[in-house]
Design a protein around this motif. Structure first.
Motif, PDB file in Angstrom:
ATOM      1  N   ILE A 186       0.875  -1.179   0.000  1.00  0.00           N
ATOM      2  CA  ILE A 186       0.000   0.000   0.000  1.00  0.00           C
ATOM      3  C   ILE A 186       0.915   1.232   0.000  1.00  0.00           C
ATOM      4  CG2 ILE A 186      -1.672   1.383   1.288  1.00  0.00           C
ATOM      5  CD1 ILE A 186      -3.157  -1.001   0.674  1.00  0.00           C
ATOM      6  N   TRP A 187       0.766   2.060  -1.009  1.00  0.00           N
ATOM      7  CA  TRP A 187       1.481   3.334  -1.070  1.00  0.00           C
ATOM      8  C   TRP A 187       0.533   4.414  -0.570  1.00  0.00           C
ATOM      9  CZ3 TRP A 187       6.298   4.434  -3.562  1.00  0.00           C
ATOM     10  CH2 TRP A 187       6.890   3.349  -4.194  1.00  0.00           C
ATOM     11  N   GLU A 188       0.997   5.274   0.291  1.00  0.00           N
ATOM     12  CA  GLU A 188       0.237   6.455   0.685  1.00  0.00           C
ATOM     13  C   GLU A 188       0.973   7.662   0.136  1.00  0.00           C
ATOM     14  OE1 GLU A 188      -1.680   8.643   4.585  1.00  0.00           O
ATOM     15  OE2 GLU A 188       0.015   7.283   4.876  1.00  0.00           O
ATOM     16  N   MET A 189       0.266   8.473  -0.670  1.00  0.00           N
ATOM     17  CA  MET A 189       0.914   9.596  -1.348  1.00  0.00           C
ATOM     18  C   MET A 189       0.058  10.846  -1.272  1.00  0.00           C
ATOM     19  SD  MET A 189       2.171   7.664  -4.787  1.00  0.00           S
ATOM     20  CE  MET A 189       1.010   6.319  -4.818  1.00  0.00           C
ATOM     21  N   TYR A 190       0.727  11.976  -1.230  1.00  0.00           N
ATOM     22  CA  TYR A 190      -0.008  13.231  -1.323  1.00  0.00           C
ATOM     23  C   TYR A 190      -0.555  13.382  -2.732  1.00  0.00           C
ATOM     24  CZ  TYR A 190       1.383  15.022   3.203  1.00  0.00           C
ATOM     25  OH  TYR A 190       1.526  15.201   4.546  1.00  0.00           O
ATOM     26  N   ILE A 191      -1.805  13.811  -2.823  1.00  0.00           N
ATOM     27  CA  ILE A 191      -2.392  14.083  -4.133  1.00  0.00           C
ATOM     28  C   ILE A 191      -2.588  15.577  -4.325  1.00  0.00           C
ATOM     29  CG2 ILE A 191      -3.441  11.824  -4.412  1.00  0.00           C
ATOM     30  CD1 ILE A 191      -6.134  13.147  -3.530  1.00  0.00           C
ATOM     31  N   ASP A 192      -2.430  16.323  -3.284  1.00  0.00           N
ATOM     32  CA  ASP A 192      -2.387  17.780  -3.325  1.00  0.00           C
ATOM     33  C   ASP A 192      -1.632  18.216  -2.082  1.00  0.00           C
ATOM     34  OD1 ASP A 192      -4.311  17.654  -1.223  1.00  0.00           O
ATOM     35  OD2 ASP A 192      -5.936  17.720  -2.679  1.00  0.00           O
ATOM     36  N   ASN A 193      -1.750  19.451  -1.688  1.00  0.00           N
ATOM     37  CA  ASN A 193      -0.939  19.946  -0.581  1.00  0.00           C
ATOM     38  C   ASN A 193      -1.313  19.393   0.789  1.00  0.00           C
ATOM     39  OD1 ASN A 193       0.627  21.517  -2.245  1.00  0.00           O
ATOM     40  ND2 ASN A 193      -0.726  23.286  -2.088  1.00  0.00           N
TER      41      ASN A 193
END
Length: 171
Positions: free
Chosen positions: A63-70
């Motif tokens: 599972i990758w957790e990534m920012y999709i905006d600020n």
């Protein structure tokens, strides 16, 4: 003093043996008896408080957790065998960074739509992807009635079905 002219004897050597071929799952490193030939699947996953708890994430290899905006994160679940997932969600839209990862792994990306810019990027990058967003149940996705009854908003009720998703992608 006499000098010996006999050649020194060397210990007998055994012929080198090749180690057994060991294949590994490309995502979780588990040993396999034969090479991995399946398709890797990615499914987008909402990660905001209003979408929790996640369902089915324990079946993902990564599972990758990534920012999709600020300020908002979203997850990308990676499956070496998506058919083991009965239901997974809640599914959300694809993002640029998800497309880049899907391309790197030659993965199939399941999502709930995306912006025109993201769709254009997906098409030009050549990844295989599918919008599974639907208002009625299919063999690969559904709106979870229990969540709707518990007050979850519409966008946090979309779930994927692993076996159906695999079958749809194969067709």
């Amino acid at each position: 003093a006499e000098v010996s002219t006999e050649a020194p004897t060397e210990a007998p050597t055994e012929a080198p043996t090749e180690p057994p071929v060991l294949y590994r799952n490309p995502l979780n490193g588990e040993p396999l008896e034969e090479p991995y030939t399946k398709r890797i699947f990615f499914i987008t996953l909402s990660n905001i408080a209003g979408a929790l708890p996640h369902v089915g994430e324990e079946c993902a290899d990564i599972i990758w957790e990534m920012y999709i905006d600020n300020y908002t994160t979203r997850c990308l679940a990676m499956f070496s065998d998506v058919t083991k997932v009965e239901e997974f969600g809640s599914v959300r839209s694809m993002r640029f960074n998800f497309i880049d990862l899907a391309k790197a792994y030659d993965a199939f990306l399941a999502h709930a739509g995306g912006s025109d810019l993201v769709y254009n990027y997906a098409y030009t990058s050549g990844i295989d992807h599918m919008n599974i967003d639907t208002s009625s149940a299919t063999n690969y996705s559904f709106r979870h009635p229990g969540r709707r009854n518990q007050g979850y908003s519409w966008e946090h009720c979309l779930f994927a079905k692993g076996k159906g998703l695999h079958e749809k992608a194969e067709s």
